[in-house]
Scaffold this motif. Structure first.
Motif, short mmCIF file in Angstrom:
data_model
loop_
_atom_site.label_atom_id
_atom_site.label_comp_id
_atom_site.label_asym_id
_atom_site.label_seq_id
_atom_site.Cartn_x
_atom_site.Cartn_y
_atom_site.Cartn_z
N MET A 1 -3.72 -0.22 1.63
CA MET A 1 -2.34 -0.16 2.02
C MET A 1 -1.56 0.57 0.94
SD MET A 1 -0.37 -3.16 3.74
CE MET A 1 1.28 -3.51 3.40
N LEU A 2 -0.68 1.52 1.38
CA LEU A 2 0.04 2.35 0.42
C LEU A 2 1.15 1.59 -0.30
CD1 LEU A 2 0.36 5.64 2.46
CD2 LEU A 2 -1.09 5.21 0.50
N PHE A 3 1.94 0.83 0.43
CA PHE A 3 3.09 0.17 -0.16
C PHE A 3 2.84 -1.33 -0.19
CE2 PHE A 3 4.55 4.02 1.96
CZ PHE A 3 5.08 4.69 0.88
N THR A 4 2.99 -1.89 -1.36
CA THR A 4 2.70 -3.32 -1.49
C THR A 4 3.88 -4.13 -2.01
OG1 THR A 4 1.79 -2.94 -3.69
CG2 THR A 4 0.24 -2.94 -1.83
N THR A 5 4.84 -3.47 -2.66
CA THR A 5 5.97 -4.22 -3.24
C THR A 5 7.27 -3.81 -2.56
OG1 THR A 5 6.42 -2.60 -4.95
CG2 THR A 5 4.79 -4.30 -5.48
N THR A 6 8.26 -4.66 -2.76
CA THR A 6 9.58 -4.38 -2.20
C THR A 6 10.19 -3.13 -2.83
OG1 THR A 6 9.88 -6.76 -1.96
CG2 THR A 6 11.85 -5.41 -1.77
N GLN B 1 8.67 -0.48 -3.83
CA GLN B 1 8.06 0.70 -3.22
C GLN B 1 8.67 0.98 -1.84
OE1 GLN B 1 3.89 -0.27 -3.34
NE2 GLN B 1 3.61 0.67 -5.37
N TYR B 2 8.92 -0.08 -1.06
CA TYR B 2 9.55 0.10 0.24
C TYR B 2 10.99 0.63 0.10
CZ TYR B 2 5.73 -2.08 2.80
OH TYR B 2 4.52 -2.35 3.36
N ILE B 3 11.71 0.15 -0.88
CA ILE B 3 13.08 0.64 -1.12
C ILE B 3 13.04 2.11 -1.54
CG2 ILE B 3 15.09 0.41 -2.64
CD1 ILE B 3 14.60 -2.62 -2.60
N ALA B 4 12.10 2.47 -2.40
CA ALA B 4 11.96 3.87 -2.83
C ALA B 4 11.61 4.76 -1.63
CB ALA B 4 10.89 3.99 -3.91
N LEU B 5 10.78 4.27 -0.74
CA LEU B 5 10.43 5.02 0.46
C LEU B 5 11.67 5.22 1.34
CD1 LEU B 5 8.38 6.29 2.43
CD2 LEU B 5 8.05 3.99 3.37
N ALA B 6 12.45 4.17 1.54
CA ALA B 6 13.66 4.27 2.36
C ALA B 6 14.65 5.25 1.75
CB ALA B 6 14.29 2.88 2.54
N VAL B 7 14.86 5.19 0.43
CA VAL B 7 15.78 6.11 -0.25
C VAL B 7 15.29 7.55 -0.09
CG1 VAL B 7 16.65 6.81 -2.52
CG2 VAL B 7 16.69 4.39 -1.84
N ALA B 8 14.00 7.78 -0.23
CA ALA B 8 13.45 9.14 -0.10
C ALA B 8 13.64 9.66 1.33
CB ALA B 8 11.97 9.15 -0.48
N LEU B 9 13.43 8.80 2.33
CA LEU B 9 13.60 9.22 3.71
C LEU B 9 15.06 9.55 4.02
CD1 LEU B 9 11.21 6.76 5.58
CD2 LEU B 9 10.89 9.20 5.18
#
Length: 156
Positions: free
Chosen positions: A1-6, A8-16
């Motif tokens: 699984m690529l994203f495991t922490t909160t 990382q999910y926040i960084a993904l959302a900001v990048a999107l």
């Protein structure tokens, strides 16, 4: 699984979100082809106006030559006098025909450029397939704007 922490999910959302905003900011919105089309349309109108003026001048010269021939006959002295005073009608007709041919060539060129711009427009804004547009909270069938419609903004 690529994203495991909160985080990382926040960084993904900001990048999107940042990518989405950058894409919206860099989208030209069809401004370039619309400006080109307006410029070519105006040039085409000027060319058409010039062609009609040249044709009107040609018709006037032809009618005048026919009137002179009818009124004064075709004696060589009268013709020589008219050519000396006003130049030869044939030279003027030739000049007008040359200008008409140049104007027709320009019209053909403008039509080709206009067709190219229309092809580019249809390529850049293909019709949307699938979902019908929304009207309030409900779907409305066949309520799409044609590409190039004044209210069409080129985005969803």
């Amino acid at each position: 699984m690529l994203f495991t922490t909160t985080t990382q999910y926040i960084a993904l959302a900001v990048a999107l979100v940042a990518g989405w905003l950058f894409g919206l900011a860099s989208h030209p919105g069809g401004r370039k082809w619309k400006e080109r089309y307006v410029t070519e349309r105006d040039a085409h109108a000027v060319t058409n106006k010039r062609v009609s003026e040249l044709e009107r001048d040609h018709d006037t010269a032809t009618k005048r030559a026919a009137e002179l021939e009818r009124d004064h006959g075709t004696t060589s002295t009268r013709i020589a006098e008219l050519e000396r005073d006003h130049g030869t009608a044939a030279t003027r007709i030739t000049e007008l025909e040359r200008e008409r041919d140049a104007a027709n060539a320009r019209i053909a060129e403008l039509k080709r450029e206009n067709d190219e711009l229309e092809r580019e427009n249809s390529r850049l804004s293909p019709p949307l397939a699938g979902d019908p547009p929304l009207a309030g909270d409900r779907y409305v069938k066949d309520d799409r704007l044609a590409p190039g419609h004044p209210r069409d903004r080129g985005f969803i």
